[in-house]
Each structure stands twice: as C-alpha cells, then as structure tokens.
Design a protein around this motif. Structure first.
Motif, PDB file in Angstrom:
ATOM      1  N   ASP A  36      18.489  46.026 -44.956  1.00 60.93           N
ATOM      2  CA  ASP A  36      18.429  47.370 -44.755  1.00 60.93           C
ATOM      3  C   ASP A  36      19.371  47.722 -43.609  1.00 60.93           C
ATOM      4  N   ALA A  37      20.434  46.844 -43.367  1.00 62.62           N
ATOM      5  CA  ALA A  37      21.283  47.391 -42.235  1.00 62.62           C
ATOM      6  C   ALA A  37      22.496  46.812 -42.310  1.00 62.62           C
ATOM      7  N   VAL A  38      23.792  47.157 -42.075  1.00 60.17           N
ATOM      8  CA  VAL A  38      25.047  46.758 -42.049  1.00 60.17           C
ATOM      9  C   VAL A  38      25.025  45.794 -40.531  1.00 60.17           C
ATOM     10  N   ARG A  39      25.352  44.504 -40.849  1.00 64.28           N
ATOM     11  CA  ARG A  39      25.428  43.509 -39.656  1.00 64.28           C
ATOM     12  C   ARG A  39      26.939  43.213 -39.292  1.00 64.28           C
ATOM     13  N   THR A  40      27.286  42.975 -37.984  1.00 60.95           N
ATOM     14  CA  THR A  40      28.504  42.324 -37.579  1.00 60.95           C
ATOM     15  C   THR A  40      28.423  40.870 -38.117  1.00 60.95           C
ATOM     16  N   VAL A 198      30.376  26.120 -45.167  1.00 58.65           N
ATOM     17  CA  VAL A 198      30.208  26.866 -43.854  1.00 58.65           C
ATOM     18  C   VAL A 198      30.081  28.357 -44.409  1.00 58.65           C
ATOM     19  N   SER A 199      28.884  28.817 -43.940  1.00 56.56           N
ATOM     20  CA  SER A 199      28.568  30.426 -44.432  1.00 56.56           C
ATOM     21  C   SER A 199      29.128  31.271 -43.371  1.00 56.56           C
ATOM     22  N   HIS A 200      29.488  32.661 -43.811  1.00 55.37           N
ATOM     23  CA  HIS A 200      29.872  33.548 -42.678  1.00 55.37           C
ATOM     24  C   HIS A 200      28.344  33.905 -41.601  1.00 55.37           C
ATOM     25  N   ALA A 201      28.503  33.774 -40.395  1.00 52.59           N
ATOM     26  CA  ALA A 201      27.579  34.156 -39.553  1.00 52.59           C
ATOM     27  C   ALA A 201      27.472  35.662 -39.506  1.00 52.59           C
ATOM     28  N   PHE A 202      26.254  36.058 -39.111  1.00 50.03           N
ATOM     29  CA  PHE A 202      25.975  37.544 -39.416  1.00 50.03           C
ATOM     30  C   PHE A 202      24.813  37.684 -37.985  1.00 50.03           C
ATOM     31  N   THR A 203      24.642  38.911 -37.710  1.00 50.26           N
ATOM     32  CA  THR A 203      23.836  39.404 -36.854  1.00 50.26           C
ATOM     33  C   THR A 203      22.387  39.399 -37.623  1.00 50.26           C
ATOM     34  N   VAL A 204      21.421  39.084 -36.519  1.00 52.74           N
ATOM     35  CA  VAL A 204      20.044  39.171 -37.106  1.00 52.74           C
ATOM     36  C   VAL A 204      19.322  40.505 -37.186  1.00 52.74           C
ATOM     37  N   HIS A 205      19.987  41.404 -36.671  1.00 50.41           N
ATOM     38  CA  HIS A 205      19.700  42.852 -36.444  1.00 50.41           C
ATOM     39  C   HIS A 205      20.961  43.581 -36.847  1.00 50.41           C
ATOM     40  N   GLU A 206      20.868  45.040 -36.815  1.00 51.34           N
ATOM     41  CA  GLU A 206      21.762  45.929 -37.235  1.00 51.34           C
ATOM     42  C   GLU A 206      23.000  45.843 -36.159  1.00 51.34           C
ATOM     43  N   ALA A 207      24.214  46.143 -36.684  1.00 54.23           N
ATOM     44  CA  ALA A 207      25.156  46.024 -35.998  1.00 54.23           C
ATOM     45  C   ALA A 207      25.348  46.756 -34.751  1.00 54.23           C
ATOM     46  N   GLN A 208      25.708  46.396 -33.763  1.00 56.60           N
ATOM     47  CA  GLN A 208      25.823  46.799 -32.156  1.00 56.60           C
ATOM     48  C   GLN A 208      27.228  47.030 -31.834  1.00 56.60           C
ATOM     49  N   VAL A 209      27.811  48.192 -31.991  1.00 55.67           N
ATOM     50  CA  VAL A 209      29.193  48.357 -31.635  1.00 55.67           C
ATOM     51  C   VAL A 209      29.432  49.343 -30.682  1.00 55.67           C
ATOM     52  N   GLU A 210      30.809  49.185 -29.758  1.00 57.30           N
ATOM     53  CA  GLU A 210      31.043  50.322 -28.945  1.00 57.30           C
ATOM     54  C   GLU A 210      32.373  50.373 -29.197  1.00 57.30           C
ATOM     55  N   ASN A 211      33.215  51.516 -29.016  1.00 58.85           N
ATOM     56  CA  ASN A 211      34.384  51.716 -28.933  1.00 58.85           C
ATOM     57  C   ASN A 211      34.957  51.822 -27.622  1.00 58.85           C
ATOM     58  N   ASP A 212      35.645  50.681 -27.093  1.00 58.26           N
ATOM     59  CA  ASP A 212      36.031  50.670 -25.811  1.00 58.26           C
ATOM     60  C   ASP A 212      37.301  51.240 -25.366  1.00 58.26           C
ATOM     61  N   TYR A 213      37.383  52.303 -24.732  1.00 55.92           N
ATOM     62  CA  TYR A 213      38.518  52.924 -24.269  1.00 55.92           C
ATOM     63  C   TYR A 213      39.148  52.398 -22.872  1.00 55.92           C
ATOM     64  N   PHE A 214      40.452  52.073 -22.666  1.00 54.12           N
ATOM     65  CA  PHE A 214      41.014  51.348 -21.515  1.00 54.12           C
ATOM     66  C   PHE A 214      42.257  51.793 -21.340  1.00 54.12           C
ATOM     67  N   THR A 215      42.698  51.812 -20.085  1.00 55.27           N
ATOM     68  CA  THR A 215      44.213  52.039 -19.901  1.00 55.27           C
ATOM     69  C   THR A 215      44.613  50.721 -19.067  1.00 55.27           C
ATOM     70  N   VAL A 216      46.188  50.617 -19.050  1.00 56.69           N
ATOM     71  CA  VAL A 216      46.980  49.658 -18.521  1.00 56.69           C
ATOM     72  C   VAL A 216      47.613  50.387 -17.277  1.00 56.69           C
ATOM     73  N   VAL A 217      47.523  49.940 -16.079  1.00 54.98           N
ATOM     74  CA  VAL A 217      47.785  50.429 -15.092  1.00 54.98           C
ATOM     75  C   VAL A 217      49.057  49.939 -14.718  1.00 54.98           C
TER      76      VAL A 217
END
Length: 400
Positions: A36-40, A198-217
C-alpha cells in the motif's frame, strides 16, 4: 548421523536517518512500490559491494583466500604482467588480442586490435589464480612463438584444447565469485552459481524523503566582506527502518569453496576440514551483515548503523522471506501506549513467522539478536559473538 543444514537465512532491521545510501540514475533515493505504499530501498548490489570490500578484522579478505578483480581493463593488466615476465610489448599485445578475439573474456564477434582490444564490454570478474594462469600460458607460448601471427594462432589453438581446463579454473575465480556468483558471456570462461542470495532491503514503512537545499560557502568572498557562495545545490535525503534478507546455500558454498559436488556435502563422512572455510565465511558474513553499512555521502550524513535486530535460521527446507510481514506499511504516527516503530516491526516479523510455522511446521533452528526486550518464539536470544559462533559451528559440526 549429523548433516549440514542446506540453508541459513538471515533477517535484519537497520535504521538510517537523513541518508542517501543508494541513488538511482537521477541522483534520487532508490524506491520500491510494495503493498500500500512506496518505500525507499537499498539494492542488493550495493549491499554486496560493501560487504565484499569492508576492511576490518571480519573482512572477507582476512580469511586468507585469494580474492578477485572486477574490471573492464583486465586484459590490460594481463598484458602488463606478460611484459613484466620479459616478453616484449609487441608480443604481449598480440597475446591479449588473441585472448580477446577468441572470446575468452567477451563473446563479441568483432575483431579488435590495439587499445580497443584492451577493454571488455562489461566488467569481468577474474580470480587472481585465473589471471596468473593466463599470464603463464601466454608467456610460455610467446617464448616458443616469437612472431605475432604465429603467437596468435598458437593461443587460439591452445584455448580450444584447454577449454575444459580453463572452465575448471572457475574454482580459482576468487572468493567473491564463490559467494556471489559470476555470469560471463565468454565462450571459454565458466559462469558460477552464487552461494549467497541477497534481497533488496526496503523500509518497513512508507518512504520518508526530504529535499535538502544547501550552499557552499566561498571563503575568499567572505573574507572580503561580501555575501555570496561558491554554489547552490540540492539533494534528496531519506530516513527509514530497513528490512534485509540474505540466504546462504550451504551446499553450494561448500561446493564453490572446496570443489565438492553438492550432494557430497551431506555425506556424514565428509572431512571436517572441508567445512572449515565455509564456517569461517558464515561467521564473517554474519558480522559484516550486522555491522557494515553501505555508505554514500559519508562526509555529510555519516550513514553508519549496526543492526537493531538479527534473526538467523538454519534448516533444510527451501528458504522463505519474511518480507510479506510489511506488505502493509507500518504506520509512522505513534499511537497511545505504542511500543515504537522498531518493536512493532519485530512483532510483525515474529507474527508472520509464527503463522508460517503453524501452517507449515517449524523446520529450522533459530537464534536472534535484539536491542529491544522482545521474545521471539522458538528462538534463543544471543549476542553478536555467540550468533556468529553458532553460524560457524553448525557448519563445522554438520548439525544445527
């Protein structure tokens, strides 16, 4: 009479917060639609790569078994080794062209020369013993046939005559191929069945992703009192509790490591020393699976974790994953009197296993490691040292 277990199954739970362990071609966290969900997910290739190359006291290389080289440039290495043995550059080049064009490492029908002949279409896994054999074969023939065409003809003839010998060399194709297999398109080299799945490991819950914005000083701009940066970027980060599953085919492992036909692995009079290396491999592998993290973006995410739960089963029946425990993704929001995500995941696993036992019987012996106070029915709780020792002992003693 005591017999080797046919299969060892390893189930794990690892937790990785704010990491980008395994990326797709777009640089995003790899995903897997399930239930029922997409996982990472973390690909099996990624996991195996890090277990193969881990550098610690339980590394595979510490077992004293010849390893292997995986590369598209193996023919270049062979040519250089031939030159080091006193053969001139022209004959060394002719030798590797003959190896390549007679389909030793590549099934391509196209005749290649010069630099084009030195790279194969795919990365080939060759054991160091196999490389040494090919170098020695070419050097011996180059001393007898001192003209390029004559040498090429001699190598072509020899490869045909010694095809069975070279195929037999698969048992010298390195520890990596003995464990994880080798697929080749060559007409001469032999493929090798994997003994570890070896199987692909997957999250036991729905995917939790975040877009990380960053700068290089930019240090120099800052010193000049100006505002600005050397670049603005973004990357995806994911967090999750991952279920992993690995199977060791003990029969295939002993066959690959010792050259013993699979059915003989179950004969009670098989010498114990023929099982020793396989036991050491299982011991080290259990340690690597539990403690080695597939690390990407290490400098900015430190994605290191030890397994929070490890369940090991040994028996003769065909393996069965417990991935269906998480067909319905675990809810992320904590409810009143909730025991927490990790404990809920372990409970899901044990419930699935208990249901399978009731339906099919309990055909395996079990041990488990857990950071949480939880009971796994029919399994003995141990620490990592005892778990890895048990894995080694059931191979040595031929009984679980």
């Amino acid at each position: 009479m005591t017999l080797l277990p046919h299969f060892i199954q390893i189930h794990t739970l690892h937790n990785y917060p704010a990491a980008l362990i395994n990326r797709d071609d777009a640089g995003l966290a790899k995903r897997l639609p399930m239930g029922d969900a997409v996982r990472t997910r973390i690909s099996s290739q990624c996991l195996k790569r890090h277990w193969r190359t881990a550098d610690d006291r339980f590394s595979l290389s510490s077992l004293g078994v010849p390893m292997a080289i995986r590369s598209r440039q193996t023919l270049e290495l062979i040519r250089d080794n031939i030159v080091e043995k006193g053969i001139n550059d022209e004959l060394a080049q002719a030798a590797v062209e003959a190896l390549r064009n007679n389909k030793l490492l590549d099934a391509s029908k196209k005749e290649l020369k010069g630099e084009d002949a030195l790279k194969t279409g795919q990365a080939i896994l060759l054991g160091k013993a196999e490389i040494d054999y090919l170098v020695r074969l070419c050097v011996d023939l180059a001393k007898e046939y001192t003209e390029s065409k004559a040498l090429k003809d001699a190598i072509k003839k020899t490869l045909k005559e010694k095809k069975k010998n070279i195929e037999t060399l698969k048992h010298a194709s390195g520890l990596e191929s003995a464990l994880f297999g080798r697929m080749v398109t060559s007409d001469v080299l032999a493929s090798r069945d994997a003994s570890i799945y070896v199987s692909h490991a997957f999250t036991v819950h729905e995917a939790q992703v975040e877009n990380d914005y960053f700068t290089v000083v930019d240090d120099l701009i800052q010193e000049a009192g100006e505002l600005g940066s050397a670049g603005i970027f973004d990357t995806e980060l994911a967090s999750g509790l991952y279920y992993g599953y690995v199977v060791v085919d003990v029969r295939q492992l002993v066959e690959n490591l010792e050259g013993i036909k699979g059915e003989k692995c179950f004969e009670p009079d098989m010498p114990a020393e023929k099982r020793e290396l396989s036991g050491q491999v299982v011991r080290n592998l259990l340690h690597l699976i539990a403690t080695v993290s597939p690390g990407a973006k290490k400098g900015s995410t430190a994605p290191f974790d030890w397994a929070k739960f490890v369940l090991v089963e040994a028996g003769d029946w065909q393996p069965r994953s417990l991935a269906a425990s998480f067909q319905d993704a675990l809810p992320l929001k904590r409810q009143e009197n909730d025991k927490g995500l990790r404990v809920r995941a372990i409970e899901r696993l044990t419930q699935e296993m208990a249901a399978m036992d009731e339906a099919y019987g309990a055909p395996s012996s079990r041990r488990y490691l857990s950071l949480d106070e939880i009971n796994v029915p029919g399994a003995k709780r141990v620490n990592l040292k005892d778990l890895t020792q048990w894995g080694e002992e059931i191979i040595h003693q031929g009984s679980c």
